[in-house]
Each structure stands twice: as structure tokens, then as C-alpha cells.
Write an enzyme that holds these catalytic residues in place. Structure first.
Site, PDB file in Angstrom:
ATOM      1  N   ASP A 153      13.674  13.587 -16.867  1.00  0.00           N
ATOM      2  CA  ASP A 153      14.077  15.057 -17.228  1.00  0.00           C
ATOM      3  C   ASP A 153      15.472  15.047 -16.682  1.00  0.00           C
ATOM      4  OD1 ASP A 153      14.887  17.366 -17.949  1.00  0.00           O
ATOM      5  OD2 ASP A 153      13.071  18.239 -17.927  1.00  0.00           O
ATOM      6  N   VAL A 154      16.598  14.680 -17.560  1.00  0.00           N
ATOM      7  CA  VAL A 154      17.889  15.004 -17.117  1.00  0.00           C
ATOM      8  C   VAL A 154      18.444  16.273 -16.229  1.00  0.00           C
ATOM      9  CG1 VAL A 154      19.030  13.407 -18.641  1.00  0.00           C
ATOM     10  CG2 VAL A 154      19.032  15.879 -19.203  1.00  0.00           C
ATOM     11  N   ASN A 178      23.866  12.197 -23.805  1.00  0.00           N
ATOM     12  CA  ASN A 178      23.683  12.199 -25.244  1.00  0.00           C
ATOM     13  C   ASN A 178      22.442  13.361 -25.287  1.00  0.00           C
ATOM     14  OD1 ASN A 178      23.150  11.709 -28.347  1.00  0.00           O
ATOM     15  ND2 ASN A 178      21.092  11.179 -27.241  1.00  0.00           N
ATOM     16  N   ALA A 179      21.709  13.313 -24.238  1.00  0.00           N
ATOM     17  CA  ALA A 179      20.533  14.302 -24.259  1.00  0.00           C
ATOM     18  C   ALA A 179      20.926  15.796 -24.530  1.00  0.00           C
ATOM     19  CB  ALA A 179      19.809  14.369 -22.970  1.00  0.00           C
ATOM     20  N   TYR A 234      24.346  27.109 -27.828  1.00  0.00           N
ATOM     21  CA  TYR A 234      24.549  25.813 -28.044  1.00  0.00           C
ATOM     22  C   TYR A 234      26.153  25.683 -27.926  1.00  0.00           C
ATOM     23  CZ  TYR A 234      24.357  21.302 -30.430  1.00  0.00           C
ATOM     24  OH  TYR A 234      24.379  20.142 -30.849  1.00  0.00           O
ATOM     25  N   LYS A 293      28.352  23.303 -25.601  1.00  0.00           N
ATOM     26  CA  LYS A 293      29.123  21.873 -26.437  1.00  0.00           C
ATOM     27  C   LYS A 293      30.822  22.277 -26.021  1.00  0.00           C
ATOM     28  CE  LYS A 293      25.687  19.663 -27.625  1.00  0.00           C
ATOM     29  NZ  LYS A 293      25.528  18.198 -27.166  1.00  0.00           N
TER      30      LYS A 293
END
Lengths: 449, 443
Positions: free
Chosen positions: A263-264, A290-291, A355, A359
């Protein structure tokens, strides 16, 4: 995942019907196949009055790539691409001649054609006239890209002052934008800020000898990234949460890489990645953050766990892992770090405050870390996908999805491979002069820049 | 990763001509499911292939030729005569990887590890994958013995008269299929009933057995929560943890279960579904190698396989309990390696039943048993119970017969690697009164 409308208007009776009715007919984009030629037909190179030397240099390079180069529009010829060299343009008035020449041949641009401009940033201009001319290119390119049809795209390369037209990353970006690798990149201006980087020994395998880590690689865009980097020669370490381990193992075995279940967001994520690559490969050249997860809700209904988990996975984990990598001695000679941003992080999106925060945060992060990567001979960039056909977007309600996927110049959603191709380019040695950038892979989505 | 060999062992240093070391590089298994659960439609070959592919992915072996793969299943269809080779062909390994099938009941996985590690020590192979798989959901079902004879006679019959004669012997009762059982062919008793005899002989209490079961579930759950299995398990068919695991079980809940074995004995019945392993489906694999092979690839070295000993007991005449072979094999293994029972940091005693673990421990603690049955001068003594099955065992994880050995070897090797030093003892009992015991040391 399938785009029914696109299939209908391109096949059989419904194709004829769509033509008769004058319905919009998004093209079936042509994607890269290893071993195919860079271009299928001749390329026209045009330039403004002051940029003749730069145009000569670009034409010379295209000839070296075995491309049939024309310097004057010939209406009997069908061109596969047009390169518009405007690097030394001096005034807005000087833009007319080359662009009208382009306009005169546009009807002869083959389907899946390419228009690529080479220009310089207005920010480096010493006079208002020069800045106006340079910024004008921005407007031209973005408008022209919206006029192109049949899978053709228009993109630009913006060379910082002092960067020559044959600098590695100018050539790298030119080749990428001319090729089918950039099928869903449209209306974008890629900034080349330095002459760093190098052209690869083999353009088909620019990542030969490199070790790459891809997080979130079990499925969708992450799996496509792993496959594409492997195709380009990289040795892969694919990472995903333990619960996705079976799909991850499938990807690892397919690309002849190794799987690391973690799990990152775990405290020891960076340490375990470092331990794995150090033991197995001695170093790490390419990291793809990318996760990512989505937990959409209007802010008025937002619960802390929805907010926190999105931020933790999408931006805090890349921050922590990158920091640990920069502090380690495990990074190779020309490290490449690439993060997944999103058009939501640029233009915003209703229901995605969390989100978009993550981002947009990624975009800020790559800008801030660019100098640190320059010091290490490397780069850090972000890729912002628009609407991509994945399991995730397949869950969007039909009407919303249909609108979202058509709202771009190519009138369709992209595929995971399109994002992967852009990432593979940014990971390559020929992208060493592109740093701190966010490249959109959105088919020129109508939202944002 | 390849740390020099620990020198705290009493084994003589390897001399010239002596076998080299065989090491455990890592393991992979699929979560174990309960019979009739999510793996109902998965064959032994499907599950073994999945376990192999997860291992291949973890260690980046896609397309590689591994020295040999040895694995097996206890409940096996006759068509699966080449089960392991077929799994290899369906996996991401190079198709040039040879394989053979092993079968020693529940010790199959242990015997596979032992056989391959010996080949590595002798220099015959550089790497090997040992494994095991079992499905009680997809169990083979055979026709009844009389029907089988009739069908064979029919196939040999030449004349119509001979054919009619064969068919005429057919009776409706012959059509009842013959499914595999856990019954011992020589006694007719199920494994549970055999253990019930042993449990009674050692006067093991219900409470003591339930405590073993409780510890198994709690230890396994804690290991999952700590991420211990992140590098040991690859999910399969939607299962990410062992389906039998009951993290929230309590002694009270276990105490409520009704006894299922030993109900016809004079002593109180103490064995329940809670302190006996359930029928399970699953597969496990272990990657073994020479040190050089692991170092070349930058792969971890978790533990060394020091030595192993098979054992068997005469349960048919009741001299020993069916599942007591480990108790007999351990003293021989200890003697050969100059160790005492207390010289270990971890004990992995397969929990076929909680009573099996307790009976083995009681046997070693008993002066009488050690003298009379094991031929020792004195009792082996007791062990520190906090070192026993510290990350859970078969009662919680489940027990797909042939897959248990691989589960335990990979778990113990990881425990030793995390500790960075020390030694562990494994004992796995098996049908037929057999067992295999093994010593691993931190690498």
C-alpha cells in the site's frame, strides 16, 4: 470500455447512415505498433521568414529519420504531417505567411495527420512585439487543433530561449508528436526548457537497461504503463495493494518483471520499494506514481474519510516516496519521476474537490521538485489524462459518460495506452529537457487549458 | 540480503566435499478456502498454477527455467498423473522447467521441500520450487469397486456371451460412487477418531485444546494485520485472507461448539469443529535455491534448510497414535544435529487438531513416553509455548492437505528472516501414521 457510437459510425450500414445524416464521426485512432515507420507519407516543413535556419535543421533531422521531406506545399501531394517552424518569428504579422501556406494544404493532410509547431515562450521575449508573436502561436495551435478531423492532431513544442531546434528533447518531442504514440495528445504545447537528455541508441527501445517502478499497476492505466515501459526496454517492478495481488502477478509475469504487493500510503512503502530495487537491480531509474483513487462527493456532503483517503493515496504518497527516493542513493544517473495528474486538477470538476485538490497538488509538486531533479541529471513531470476508457470510467452513468467522452477535439475517450505512451516518452532519455511540466493526454478536452 | 551464515549453530562448519547450503528464498500461496467456498470450481491444477504464478511474479522469474518443481496433492484425480508438470506448463515459468509429483499425505509439501533441498545441496539443481495443493471441493469420485471390476471385465470381453455375463453381474448398489474419505484403510477410523483415541490417552482437556485454537486464530489475524503475509500470499478468486480465519473468536464461542469426534469413547468427548481443522482448498509454493543462484538475481535469502527427518509409527496395532510420528522423528533429528528440544526460537507444529499439538508436546514432556516409546534416557522436556505457532497455524488458516508444508516452511523462513537470527523446528503429521520434521535456521 467499448465506445458503441464510435464503432457504429465507422462500420457498415450505420457508417453510411451517419455520413448521410452528417453526424459527427469520431475517427478510430491509429496507435503505435512496434516496428512501424515513423510516418506513412511525406512531411511538409514550413517556417516564417526569420526561422529558415531552424527549419533547415529540422528538415535535415527528418531526412535522417528516413522521412520524405517537402519544403513547399504541393496541392497534389497528400502529406502525413506538417511541421511549422516559428522559433525565430519576430512579429505577429510574420505569422501570416507560414500559416496561410499550411492552410492551403490542410485539405491534403492525410487522415491521422499531424501538425506540429516549434516556437518559443512569450515569457522569454524581450519586447512586447516579440511576446505577442510568440504567444500568438499558442492561439493558432489551439484553434487549428480544433479544426483538424479524421484523427489528426495539432501540438506544439515550445523551446526555451537558448535551446536549439535539434536539442535532444526537441527531437524527442517532435518524434513523439509526429508518431502514432501521441494519438490522443491534441492541442498541447510541450515546453522544452533545456538541452539536457540524449537521443536513444534505438528509438524503438529507448528504455533499454533502465529499471522502472510503476505503482497501481494491477489494472487499467497502470498495467498499460507497465506494458509500454517494458515494450520500450525497461525492467519493471510493478506495485499495487496486496488485495490486487493476483491481477498484479499477471501483469508482472506478462512484462517479465517482479511484483511488489504494498500500500503506497504505508509508512514503510518507500523503504520497501528501495529495498526491493536495491537488492534485485542495484538502482532505480524511472518511477511512475500512478496509484490513485476516486471518492467523488459534492463538498457539501463530503465525509472526512473520503477526503483524507484521496489525498493520502493521490498526493501524499507520491510526496513521501519521492522524498525518500531523493534522499537515497538508489536513483540512477538520469532519473525520471512521472506523476499522474488529471484534467480535473487543471479545470476543476463538480463533485471532485478532494480529487482535484490531490491532482492539482501533484502539478504543484512536480513544478517545485523540478530543480532538485535537474541537480541529479533527471526530470520530474506529470501527465494529466482527460476522459480515458477504463473500468473506472465505465462506471460513470451512461449519459454523463457519453457527454464526457465527446467533449474533446477527437470526440472520443482515450485509452490507457495513450496515457502510457506519453509517460513512456517522458521516461525516455530524449525527454531530459522537459522538466516540471504537466502534459495533458485528453484529445484537447474543452475544459481548462 | 545474503548475510553470512549464522555461527550460533552447533552444526559443524561445512568442510570440503560436504554438501552446500540450500536456502529458502521465499514463498507464495493463495489464501486457503473452506470446502465448498470460493474455490469450489477450481481444480488442483488451477490452484497450483495460481500459486506458482504468484511466486514467479514475486521473484521476477517469468520465462526462467527453474531447476525443478516438485509438488503434489493428496486428493488427486487419476488424470492428474502429471499435475505439477501441467501446472508448470500453464504458468509463466519457462516450459523447459521440469517437474515431478510427490505424495506423502499431509507431509507432501514437506517431502517436496526436502527432496528439492537435497538436490540443491548436492549440486544437482540450482533452484527449485516445492509446493502442494489440495481441493476437497473438487475431489475425485470413483466408481464402486465391484462396478470397476465389471467395467474392466466388460472391456476385456470378446464374445457377446462374455459381455452379457459381465453386465449380468451389475447390481443397483454398485452405482453408488466411492468418494475419498479421511479414513485410514487399515483401521477404518477417520483421522478425527484416531486423534480422539490419542487425546483420550493423553487426557487432554477441552479447555487446553480450545486455547490452542484461540491462539491460532488470534496469531494469524495479528500476522495479517501487521502485513506479515504481504510477501507470502497472492489473492485468488476474490479471497484475500484465509476464509477459515475467525479473528474475533473467543474461548466462550469455542466452548459452545458440540464435540464431533470421540463421542463413543469412555472419556468425555473434547474435539469440536473449533479445535479440529476444516476441510479446505488451497495451494502453496516455496522457492528454494543455492546461495549463488539467489545472489546472482539479488533475491532474498530467508533461511537455510538445515536437516529433516521422516518418521512413522505403528498406529495399526495401537502402539502409538496415528498423528504421533513427529514425536518420534524429532529426537532423532535433534540427536543428529547435536541440539536439544529447547534450542529453538520458533516451533511450527502443524495443527491437524489442537490435540495433535498437545499430544506431541505431552509426549516430549513425559519421561515414561520418552523412555519407553522413544528410547531416550530422559524426557525431551517442555518448550516455551510463546514460541509455538506464533503466526497461527492450520486451525485458523485451514489445511488443504498437501499445501500445509509449503505454508509452514515459508512462514517459518520469514519469521527467521525478520528476527535475523535463530532456529526453528517444524513438525507435520500425516495419514498412515507418518510425519516429516525439519530444522530451519536464519540465513
Amino acid at each position: 470500455m467499448s465506445d458503441t457510437y464510435l464503432n457504429l459510425v465507422n462500420n457498415g450500414f450505420t457508417k453510411t447512415l451517419a455520413k448521410r445524416l452528417g453526424l459527427p464521426r469520431p475517427a478510430v485512432l491509429r496507435r503505435h505498433r512496434p516496428g512501424e515507420p515513423l510516418l506513412r507519407g511525406p512531411v511538409l516543413v514550413v517556417h516564417d521568414a526569420a526561422s529558415d535556419e531552424a527549419a533547415d535543421a529540422v528538415a535535415g533531422q527528418l531526412l535522417e529519420w528516413d522521412v520524405d521531406v517537402h519544403r513547399h506545399a504541393d496541392t497534389s501531394e497528400q502529406f502525413s504531417a506538417v511541421v511549422v517552424v516559428l522559433t525565430e518569428v519576430t512579429s505577429p504579422a510574420a505569422l501570416g505567411a507560414p500559416l496561410l501556406e499550411v492552410g492551403a494544404m490542410l485539405r491534403g493532410l492525410a487522415p491521422h495527420g499531424r501538425v506540429v509547431t516549434l516556437s518559443r515562450p512569450a515569457s522569454g521575449a524581450s519586447t512586447a512585439t516579440l511576446a505577442a508573436a510568440r504567444q500568438g502561436v499558442d492561439g493558432i495551435l489551439r484553434s487549428l487543433a480544433k479544426e483538424l478531423r479524421a484523427g489528426s492532431t495539432g501540438n506544439g513544442i515550445v523551446l526555451a530561449d537558448g535551446v536549439g531546434p535539434t536539442a535532444p528533447s526537441v527531437l524527442g518531442a517532435l518524434r513523439f508528436l509526429l508518431s502514432t504514440r501521441s494519438a490522443f495528445v491534441d492541442g498541447q504545447l510541450v515546453q522544452v526548457t533545456s538541452e539536457a537528455g540524449s537521443v536513444p541508441q534505438d528509438w524503438e527501445r529507448p528504455l533499454d537497461g533502465t529499471v522502472a517502478v510503476v505503482t497501481g499497476a494491477a489494472r487499467g492505466i497502470g498495467a498499460a504503463i507497465a506494458r509500454t515501459l517494458a515494450r520500450d526496454g525497461a525492467t519493471l517492478v510493478v506495485v499495487d495493494v496486496p488485495a490486487a495481488g493476483d491481477a498484479l502477478a499477471g501483469v508482472a509475469n506478462e512484462v517479465h518483471g517482479s511484483a511488489l504487493q504494498l500500500d503506497v500510503t504505508a509508512d514503510d512503502a518507500a523503504a520497501r520499494i528501495l529495498e526491493h530495487v536495491r537488492a534485485r537491480h542495484g538502482r532505480l531509474d524511472v518511477v511512475i506514481h500512478n496509484a490513485g483513487i476516486l471518492r467523488d462527493k459534492l463538498l457539501v456532503n463530503m465525509k472526512p474519510e473520503r477526503w483524507d483517503s484521496v489525498l493520502a493515496v493521490n498526493v501524499t504518497a507520491p510526496l513521501q516516496i519521492t522524498e525518500a527516493l531523493l534522499d537515497s542513493d538508489a536513483l540512477g544517473q538520469a532519473p525520471r519521476i512521472i506523476c499522474l495528474a488529471s484534467t480535473s486538477g487543471i479545470a476543476g470538476n463538480r463533485g471532485q474537490t478532494n480529487y482535484a485538490a490531490s491532482k492539482a497538488g501533484v502539478i504543484g509538486m512536480v513544478q517545485a521538485w523540478a530543480p532538485a531533479l535537474t541537480e541529479r541529471g533527471g526530470t520530474i513531470n506529470a501527465v494529466a489524462p482527460g476522459f480515458i476508457e477504463t473500468d473506472m470510467t465505465a462506471k460513470i452513468p451512461f449519459a454523463t459518460r457519453e457527454v464526457a467522452r465527446r467533449l474533446n477535439s477527437l470526440q472520443q475517450g482515450g485509452r490507457p495506452i495513450d496515457v502510457a505512451e506519453t509517460i513512456a516518452f517522458l521516461a525516455s532519455p530524449q525527454a531530459g529537457g522537459i522538466n516540471g511540466e504537466t502534459v495533458r493526454v485528453c484529445g484537447q478536452n474543452m475544459v481548462g487549458r | 540480503m545474503a548475510a553470512p551464515r549464522s555461527t550460533n549453530g552447533t552444526q559443524p562448519a561445512p568442510t570440503e566435499g560436504a554438501p552446500r547450503r540450500a536456502v529458502v528464498v521465499g514463498g507464495n500461496r493463495i489464501p486457503f478456502a473452506r470446502a465448498g467456498g470460493p474455490y469450489t470450481r477450481s481444480s488442483n491444477q488451477d490452484m497450483l498454477t495460481a500459486a506458482l504464478d504468484g511466486l514467479v511474479a514475486r521473484f521476477g522469474l517469468a520465462g526462467e527455467r527453474v531447476g525443478e518443481v516438485a509438488a503434489g496433492a493428496v486428493l488427486k484425480h487419476s488424470r492428474d498423473f502429471n499435475l505439477t508438470r501441467e501446472a508448470v506448463l500453464g504458468s509463466a515459468l519457462s516450459p523447459e522447467t521440469p517437474a515431478y509429483d510427490v505424495q506423502q499425505a499431509c507431509a507432501t509439501g514437506m517431502e517436496a521441500v526436502l527432496g528439492l533441498s537435497n538436490k540443491i545441496r548436492l549440486g544437482q539443481i540450482e533452484s527449485g520450487i516445492a509446493g502442494g495443493v489440495d481441493s476437497t471441493s473438487d475431489a475425485p469420485i470413483a466408481v464402486s469397486e465391484p462396478l470397476r471390476r465389471i467395467l474392466l471385465d466388460l472391456s476385456r470381453a470378446r464374445s457377446t456371451q462374455q459381455k452379457l455375463a459381465a453386465v449380468a453381474r451389475l447390481r443397483p448398489g454398485h452405482l453408488t460412487p466411492s468418494a475419498p474419505t479421511t479414513g485410514e484403510p487399515r483401521t477404518g477410523l477417520s483421522m478425527g477418531e484416531h486423534q480422539a483415541l490419542t487425546t483420550a490417552a493423553f487426557s487432554l482437556t477441552r479447555e487446553a485444546q480450545d486455547e490452542i485454537a484461540l491462539a491460532s486464530h488470534h496469531n494469524l489475524a495479528a500476522a495479517y494485520d501487521s502485513g506479515f503475509f504481504d510477501d507470502l500470499i497472492t489473492p485468488y478468486r476474490g479471497l484475500t485472507r484465509d476464509a477459515n480465519l475467525r479473528a474475533d473468536t473467543t474461548l466462550e464461542k469455542l466452548a459452545k461448539l458440540k464435540p464431533v469426534f470421540g463421542k463413543h469413547l469412555d472419556t468425555p468427548a473434547t474435539m469440536t469443529a473449533g479445535n479440529s481443522t476444516p476441510l479446505s482448498d488451497g495451494a502453496s509454493t516455496v522457492l528454494l535455491a543455492s546461495e549463488a543462484w539467489a545472489a546472482e538475481r539479488g533475491l532474498p535469502v530467508l533461511a537455510t534448510i538445515v536437516d529433516a527427518e521422516p518418521g512413522a509409527v505403528d498406529f495399526v496395532h495401537g502402539r502409538d497414535g496415528l498423528l504421533m510420528a513427529g514425536a518420534h522423528a524429532v529426537p532423532r533429528l535433534l540427536a543428529r544435529n547435536g541440539l536439544t528440544l529447547q534450542d529453538f526460537d520458533f516451533y511450527e507444529i502443524h495443527e491437524a487438531f489442537a490435540g495433535t499439538v498437545l499430544a506431541n508436546l505431552a509426549a516430549w514432556e513425559s519421561q515414561e513416553y520418552c523412555r519407553e516409546r522413544l528410547g531416550l534416557d530422559d524426557a525431551l522436556g517442555s518448550i516455551d509455548r510463546s514460541k509455538l505457532n506464533v503466526n497461527g497455524s492450520s486451525l485458523a488458516a485451514g489445511h488443504p492437505f498437501a499445501a500445509t508444508g509449503g505454508r509452514i516452511v515459508a512462514t517459518l523462513a520469514t519469521l527467521l528472516a525478520r528476527k535475523g537470527s535463530g532456529r526453528g523446528l517444524i513438525s507435520v503429521c500425516a495419514a498412515g501414521g507418518q510425519g516429516v520434521v525439519m530444522i530451519l535456521e536464519a540465513a
